[in-house]
Design an enzyme around this catalytic site. Structure first.
Site, PDB file in Angstrom:
ATOM      1  N   SER A 136      70.248  21.857 -14.267  1.00 17.25           N
ATOM      2  CA  SER A 136      70.379  23.063 -15.097  1.00 17.25           C
ATOM      3  C   SER A 136      69.293  23.035 -16.165  1.00 17.25           C
ATOM      4  O   SER A 136      68.783  21.958 -16.507  1.00 17.25           O
ATOM      5  CB  SER A 136      71.754  23.047 -15.790  1.00 17.25           C
ATOM      6  OG  SER A 136      71.805  23.986 -16.848  1.00 17.25           O
ATOM      7  N   TYR A 149      78.079  18.608 -21.011  1.00 21.76           N
ATOM      8  CA  TYR A 149      77.564  19.334 -19.839  1.00 21.76           C
ATOM      9  C   TYR A 149      76.056  19.092 -19.715  1.00 21.76           C
ATOM     10  O   TYR A 149      75.565  18.708 -18.642  1.00 21.76           O
ATOM     11  CB  TYR A 149      77.854  20.831 -19.952  1.00 21.76           C
ATOM     12  CG  TYR A 149      77.276  21.597 -18.778  1.00 21.76           C
ATOM     13  CD1 TYR A 149      77.803  21.438 -17.498  1.00 21.76           C
ATOM     14  CD2 TYR A 149      76.178  22.445 -18.928  1.00 21.76           C
ATOM     15  CE1 TYR A 149      77.254  22.107 -16.405  1.00 21.76           C
ATOM     16  CE2 TYR A 149      75.622  23.117 -17.848  1.00 21.76           C
ATOM     17  CZ  TYR A 149      76.172  22.940 -16.592  1.00 21.76           C
ATOM     18  OH  TYR A 149      75.622  23.593 -15.506  1.00 21.76           O
TER      19      TYR A 149
END
Ligand code: NDP
Ligand code: 8X3
Length: 249
Positions: A136, A149
């Site tokens: 990501s 995350y």
């Protein structure tokens, strides 16, 4: 010759779109995720000789092993592994975040990913295969509430580069794909089911779609064997970088 791809997290978002992209192009696809009822329509649509559904929790190593052992003959020779299953949980700052949410992200985004990769590496080396890991932009750019995350996705990015280094000379290709904002079930999951919050994130933003990312996955998987995309960072045009925060007294 027909090739085989294993796609984790195929019940929604990027993974579901990728199943469609690869199956439509004639690949054999192993589609995994917990929600069996989301996988079955893909089998019905493309046929059981094209799509094999394996429903299990990717954190459950015994279930994962059983699913691999139960693969039908035609799906055993895996050429491409797409480690896509993953999630963000929570948007709170670290000092207010849930430790259980952090552990779930680590177990899913890191531990399950390395477990499956380790299990399939002998096959992938033998077949000079491809590994595509879903990282990501959160791996490279911190943002408030990204804490664990972002940490898990930084792991995925660096693990991918490390794999590439270790697999030098084997012909195995490895890519870390690092998308920015894409509208999937990602934000509904992150907010523990708040559809209105998800609509606020994506509303008017013209985000990427699951199909946009599936197209990149297919492109990476079908490049000529002498080419390796190390990292692919991709955002919608509407998203870019914030300024540094400065706290003033
Ligand atoms: P979705 O929530 O739509 O899809 C997530 C997928 O992961 C689902 O198929 C889900 O299946 C699966 N999954 C989650 N936990 C488990 C588990 N314990 N066992 C098995 N499967 C699991 O989100 P996206 O498609 O957006 O996310 C896919 C990946 O892309 C994730 O790794 C995410 O972090 C990453 N990503 C997303 C971005 C975005 O903006 N959307 C941007 C950058 C990266 P099920 O619940 O049925 O088990
Ligand atoms: C998902 C993209 O920017 O919400 O990985 O972290 S972001």
């Amino acid at each position: 010759m027909t090739q085989t791809v294993l796609i984790t997290g195929a019940t929604s978002g990027f993974g579901a779109a990728a199943v469609e992209r690869f199956a439509a192009a004639g690949w054999r696809v192993i589609a995994t995720g917990r929600r069996a009822e989301r996988l079955q329509p893909l089998v019905e649509r493309f046929g059981a000789d094209r799509v094999h559904a394996a429903a299990f929790d990717i954190r459950d190593e015994t279930a994962l092993e059983a699913a691999l052992e139960a693969l039908p003959e035609g799906f055993r020779d895996i050429d491409v592994l797409i480690n896509n299953a993953g999630l963000a949980l929570g948007t709170a700052p670290a000092q207010k975040a849930s430790l259980q949410d952090w552990r779930t992200m680590i177990d899913t985004n890191i531990t399950a990913l390395v477990t499956l990769t380790h299990r399939l590496l002998p096959t992938l080396v033998e077949r000079k295969g491809v590994i595509i890991n879903m990282s990501s932009v959160a791996a490279s750019y911190p943002y408030p509430g990204g804490n664990t995350y972002g940490g898990t996705k930084a792991f995925v990015k660096q693990f991918s580069l490390g794999l590439r280094s270790d697999l030098h000379g084997t012909g195995v290709r490895v890519t870390s794909i690092e998308p920015g904002m894409a509208e999937t079930e990602f934000t509904v999951v992150r907010t523990h089911g708040d559809q209105a919050a998800s609509d606020r994130v994506y509303g008017g933003a013209n985000p990427m779609t699951a199909e946009d990312i599936a197209e990149q996955l297919f492109w990476i998987a079908t490049l000529p064997p002498h080419l390796n995309i190390n990292r692919l960072e991709i955002m919608p045009v509407t998203q870019s970088f914030p300024a540094f925060q400065v706290h003033r007294h």
